[in-house]
Design a protein around this motif. Structure first.
Motif, short mmCIF file in Angstrom:
data_model
loop_
_atom_site.label_atom_id
_atom_site.label_comp_id
_atom_site.label_asym_id
_atom_site.label_seq_id
_atom_site.Cartn_x
_atom_site.Cartn_y
_atom_site.Cartn_z
N LEU A 254 24.91 -20.44 33.63
CA LEU A 254 24.11 -21.66 33.48
C LEU A 254 24.03 -22.08 32.01
CD1 LEU A 254 21.18 -20.99 35.97
CD2 LEU A 254 23.01 -22.68 36.22
N LEU A 255 23.96 -21.12 31.10
CA LEU A 255 23.94 -21.43 29.67
C LEU A 255 25.25 -22.08 29.23
CD1 LEU A 255 22.20 -18.23 28.22
CD2 LEU A 255 21.21 -20.52 28.50
N VAL A 256 26.35 -21.62 29.84
CA VAL A 256 27.65 -22.24 29.54
C VAL A 256 27.71 -23.64 30.13
CG1 VAL A 256 30.14 -22.08 29.94
CG2 VAL A 256 28.83 -20.02 29.41
N GLY A 257 27.27 -23.76 31.40
CA GLY A 257 27.32 -25.05 32.07
C GLY A 257 26.48 -26.12 31.40
N SER A 258 25.38 -25.72 30.78
CA SER A 258 24.50 -26.68 30.11
C SER A 258 24.95 -27.00 28.69
CB SER A 258 23.08 -26.13 30.07
OG SER A 258 23.02 -24.92 29.31
N GLY A 259 25.99 -26.29 28.20
CA GLY A 259 26.51 -26.54 26.86
C GLY A 259 25.85 -25.73 25.77
N ASP A 260 24.92 -24.84 26.14
CA ASP A 260 24.24 -24.01 25.14
C ASP A 260 25.12 -22.87 24.64
OD1 ASP A 260 21.92 -25.52 25.31
OD2 ASP A 260 21.12 -24.32 26.97
N ARG A 261 26.13 -22.50 25.42
CA ARG A 261 27.04 -21.44 25.01
C ARG A 261 28.47 -21.86 25.36
NH1 ARG A 261 22.85 -20.04 23.24
NH2 ARG A 261 21.86 -17.96 23.24
N SER A 262 29.44 -21.27 24.67
CA SER A 262 30.85 -21.56 24.94
C SER A 262 31.33 -20.75 26.15
CB SER A 262 31.70 -21.21 23.73
OG SER A 262 31.71 -19.81 23.51
N ALA A 263 32.46 -21.14 26.71
CA ALA A 263 33.02 -20.42 27.84
C ALA A 263 33.39 -18.99 27.45
CB ALA A 263 34.26 -21.15 28.37
N GLU A 264 33.74 -18.77 26.20
CA GLU A 264 34.12 -17.44 25.73
C GLU A 264 32.91 -16.51 25.57
OE1 GLU A 264 37.00 -20.41 25.05
OE2 GLU A 264 35.00 -20.27 24.15
N TRP A 265 31.72 -17.08 25.58
CA TRP A 265 30.52 -16.27 25.34
C TRP A 265 30.32 -15.20 26.39
CZ3 TRP A 265 25.53 -16.24 27.82
CH2 TRP A 265 24.55 -15.53 27.11
N LEU A 266 30.65 -15.49 27.65
CA LEU A 266 30.49 -14.48 28.70
C LEU A 266 31.39 -13.28 28.45
CD1 LEU A 266 28.93 -16.75 30.18
CD2 LEU A 266 29.90 -15.85 32.31
N THR A 267 32.62 -13.55 28.01
CA THR A 267 33.54 -12.46 27.70
C THR A 267 33.03 -11.64 26.52
OG1 THR A 267 35.41 -13.79 28.49
CG2 THR A 267 35.92 -11.88 27.13
N GLU A 268 32.51 -12.31 25.52
CA GLU A 268 31.95 -11.60 24.37
C GLU A 268 30.80 -10.70 24.79
OE1 GLU A 268 30.85 -14.72 21.76
OE2 GLU A 268 32.92 -15.36 21.34
N ARG A 269 29.95 -11.22 25.68
CA ARG A 269 28.83 -10.42 26.19
C ARG A 269 29.34 -9.20 26.95
NH1 ARG A 269 24.45 -10.05 24.52
NH2 ARG A 269 23.48 -9.75 26.54
N LEU A 270 30.36 -9.42 27.76
CA LEU A 270 30.92 -8.33 28.56
C LEU A 270 31.44 -7.21 27.67
CD1 LEU A 270 31.90 -7.47 31.53
CD2 LEU A 270 34.13 -8.37 30.79
N LEU A 271 32.21 -7.58 26.64
CA LEU A 271 32.82 -6.59 25.76
C LEU A 271 31.80 -5.90 24.88
CD1 LEU A 271 36.05 -8.55 24.71
CD2 LEU A 271 35.81 -6.79 26.46
N ALA A 272 30.68 -6.55 24.62
CA ALA A 272 29.64 -5.93 23.80
C ALA A 272 28.96 -4.79 24.52
CB ALA A 272 28.61 -6.99 23.40
N ARG A 273 28.94 -4.87 25.87
CA ARG A 273 28.34 -3.80 26.69
C ARG A 273 26.93 -3.45 26.21
NH1 ARG A 273 33.49 0.37 27.47
NH2 ARG A 273 34.93 -1.19 28.30
N LYS A 274 26.17 -4.49 25.94
CA LYS A 274 24.83 -4.29 25.41
C LYS A 274 23.89 -5.31 26.01
CE LYS A 274 22.27 -4.39 21.01
NZ LYS A 274 22.37 -4.67 19.56
#
Length: 314
Positions: A254-274
C-alpha cells in the motif's frame, strides 16, 4: 447410513479416527482463532461445542491460525474421535456421522455464542439480534485420509484482501470486509513490487518473528487486481505464513501504491531481514482465509513429515 472403513490417523495404533472438517467464520466478533484466557475465540467456541457433543475435551488442529478480526471461508481443521464417538453422532438416525455433526455442532455453537456475547459490544442485525450467532459455520465433516494433518499436510494457504481506493466505491454494505483507502493506488506499481518477493525467501522483515521459529516461507502468489466495480483485490498465497505476514506484505504494498515508497523498497526490506518501525500492518478486517490446498491421499503423510522439518534458504 453407510460405514466406510475408517482412516487411521498418524498417531500410531491409537484406534482413533481422524475427522477433517471445513469451516467458515466471520472473524469480526472474535479475538482470533487460537484460545486465549478470558477472550472469545473461534477455536474456543469450536472446541467447547465439540466437548458438549462428545462429552470430553476435543483438541482441534487448524490449517492456518488467523488474527483477531480476520475471516475465513475455507478453513480446515482436524480432530480425533473414537469409532463409537464418530458413529454415535447419528444417534440411530439415517444420517451420515459427518452430516449429523454438522447439524448438531451448528446448534451447539450458536448457543455458546449467544451466551458468550450477551451484553458484549458486538454488531447486531436490524432486528437487534446478536450478529455473532451463526458467525461460525461447518460446511462438511468427513473421515480424513491416512496420515492427514490439517496443518502439516497443507501444500499452500491462500488469502484475499479487499481495498476500495475511491470514495465512489465505498460500499457501506461491505465495509466490514473492505479497507477504505484514502487516495488512489497504483496497481501496476504494487504488482511490480510484489512480484520481486515471490519464491523461497526469508520474510523476517514482514512478520512478527516468534522465538525458535523460522521465517523462511515460499511465497507463491502476491498480486493485485482491480475488479469491474473498482475494488482492488489482493491475492496472497504461500506454503505457510509467519505471524502477521499477510498484513505486513499488504501494508508495505500500500505504501508503494500510494507513492510513499518505490517499487524497489519491498525488495530492500526483504534483503534487510529486519523488522523495524518501517513495517506497517494493514487492518485485519478485509483479510479472508480463502482456501488451503492438500496433496493426493497417498502423499499426505510424507508431506506432513517434510513440513515439520525446519526450513533453510539454499
Amino acid at each position: 447410513m453407510t460405514t466406510p472403513e475408517p482412516a487411521v490417523p498418524h498417531a500410531g495404533d491409537s484406534g482413533l479416527l481422524r475427522v477433517k472438517m471445513r469451516v467458515a467464520y466471520d472473524g469480526g466478533p472474535f479475538s482470533g482463532w487460537a484460545i486465549q484466557p478470558g477472550r472469545i475465540t473461534v477455536q474456543g467456541v469450536l472446541e467447547e461445542g465439540l466437548a458438549t457433543l462428545i462429552r470430553r475435551p476435543v483438541r482441534a488442529t487448524v490449517a492456518g491460525r488467523t488474527d483477531a478480526g480476520v475471516h475465513a471461508r475455507g478453513q480446515v481443521v482436524h480432530f480425533d474421535l473414537s469409532p463409537d464417538e464418530w458413529y454415535g453422532l447419528s444417534r440411530g438416525k439415517d444420517l451420515e456421522p459427518g452430516e449429523a455433526l454438522q447439524r448438531r455442532l451448528r446448534g451447539v455453537m450458536n448457543k455458546i455464542l449467544h451466551i458468550g456475547f450477551s451484553g458484549a459490544a458486538v454488531r447486531t442485525d436490524r432486528h437487534g439480534a446478536n450478529s455473532s450467532v451463526n458467525a461460525i459455520q461447518v460446511h462438511d465433516a468427513v473421515l480424513a485420509p491416512e496420515g492427514f494433518d490439517a496443518r502439516f499436510s497443507a501444500l499452500w494457504r491462500r488469502y484475499s484482501y479487499r481495498i476500495a481506493d475511491d470514495a465512489g466505491s465505498w460500499d457501506p454494505l461491505t465495509r466490514h470486509l473492505t479497507l477504505w483507502h484514502k487516495g488512489a493506488l497504483g496497481v501496476d506499481g504494487m504488482n511490480e513490487a510484489a512480484k520481486a518477493l515471490l519464491g523461497l525467501q526469508d520474510f523476517k522483515a514482514f512478520c512478527k518473528p516468534r522465538e525458535g521459529r523460522t521465517t523462511i516461507r515460499e511465497l507463491q502468489r502476491f498480486e493485485f487486481v482491480r475488479n469491474d466495480d473498482g475494488v482492488i483485490v489482493a491475492t496472497v498465497q504461500a506454503d505457510a505464513f509467519c505471524h502477521n505476514m499477510v498484513r505486513c506484505l499488504v501494508g508495505a504494498a500500500l505504501l508503494v501504491g500510494s507513492g510513499d515508497r518505490s517499487a524497489e523498497w519491498l525488495t530492500e526490506r526483504l534483503l534487510a531481514r529486519k523488522r523495524d518501525a518501517q513495517a506497517k500492518m494493514s487492518p485485519a478486517h478485509p483479510l479472508v482465509f480463502e482456501e488451503v490446498g492438500y496433496p493426493g491421499e497417498q502423499e499426505m503423510l510424507s508431506r506432513a513429515e517434510s513440513t515439520r522439518a525446519r526450513r533453510f534458504l539454499p
